[in-house]
Design a protein around this motif. Sequence first.
Motif, short mmCIF file in Angstrom:
data_model
loop_
_atom_site.label_atom_id
_atom_site.label_comp_id
_atom_site.label_asym_id
_atom_site.label_seq_id
_atom_site.Cartn_x
_atom_site.Cartn_y
_atom_site.Cartn_z
N UNK A 38 58.60 -3.09 31.90
CA UNK A 38 57.55 -4.14 32.16
C UNK A 38 55.96 -2.99 31.56
N UNK A 39 56.29 -1.66 31.52
CA UNK A 39 55.04 -0.81 31.48
C UNK A 39 54.43 -0.95 29.76
N UNK A 40 56.09 -0.84 29.17
CA UNK A 40 55.83 -1.21 27.65
C UNK A 40 54.79 -2.69 27.43
N UNK A 41 55.02 -3.67 27.96
CA UNK A 41 55.08 -4.70 27.37
C UNK A 41 53.52 -4.70 27.72
N UNK A 67 65.98 5.92 18.60
CA UNK A 67 65.75 6.36 17.68
C UNK A 67 65.56 7.77 17.90
N UNK A 68 64.79 8.23 19.16
CA UNK A 68 64.36 8.77 19.67
C UNK A 68 65.00 9.82 20.48
N UNK A 69 64.96 9.88 21.46
CA UNK A 69 65.67 9.44 23.04
C UNK A 69 66.34 11.17 22.66
N UNK A 74 62.92 17.29 28.73
CA UNK A 74 62.05 17.10 30.04
C UNK A 74 61.45 18.31 30.06
N UNK A 75 60.50 18.58 29.10
CA UNK A 75 59.27 19.31 29.03
C UNK A 75 57.89 18.81 29.73
N UNK A 76 58.27 17.81 29.75
CA UNK A 76 57.22 16.98 30.77
C UNK A 76 57.82 15.47 31.14
N UNK A 82 57.38 8.75 27.45
CA UNK A 82 57.26 7.23 26.72
C UNK A 82 56.60 6.41 27.02
N UNK A 83 55.12 6.71 27.38
CA UNK A 83 54.06 6.80 27.42
C UNK A 83 53.21 6.70 26.33
N UNK A 84 53.52 8.05 25.82
CA UNK A 84 53.04 8.60 24.72
C UNK A 84 53.64 8.08 23.27
#
Length: 197
Positions: A38-41, A67-69, A74-76, A82-84
């Motif tokens: 929902x956030x992404x959409x 691809x990047x997970x 866990x630094x933030x 994810x939002x970035x």
Amino acid sequence: MKAVRMPRHDADLDMPVIKSYLAGDADSFNELVGRYERLAYNLAYRMTGNSADAADLTQEIFVRLHRTLQTFHGDSAFSTWFYRLAANCCKDWLRKEARRPAIHEMKDTLIADGGTGPSQHYEQKETKELVQMAISALPEEQRVAVILHDLQGYSYEEIATITEAPIGTVKSRLARARLKLAESLAAIKEQNGRLSV
């Protein structure tokens, strides 16, 4: 416009899911998608201005996440990370497609009993469309600032973290965006007033 605060996801809940996925549990990725789709959409829709492009872009965001997970350490908070990722994906997509949204749509909603009448409903829908058009015309960095702060209720500090920009830059982008929005909406209102005379 009233800010709609996006739900925060508890880092204590996200980290076990991420670790499980990285250990080989494919279903864990589906859980992350469920939490953040929902956030992404919503971000993609605000950036592109239409639902078809937003749906395509949402898929692209999750392909990039897949691809990047493994780079998330866990630094933030994962939600910030994810939002970035999602915001950068939106900006990349807009640049690659070299387009500004030409189609602006807002889904029709039913008028509830006791709600506003048809004329008020039409005016509200028209206002939403005009605001979305004005937001879509902003430069990308200003658009992101307005979406994050005014529409989704993030603080300056959170936006600075998400966009990796100093707080002063975030405030400046937001101020310039609001000024451009006010000018755009005033021009549209003035033009509509002349057309109806």
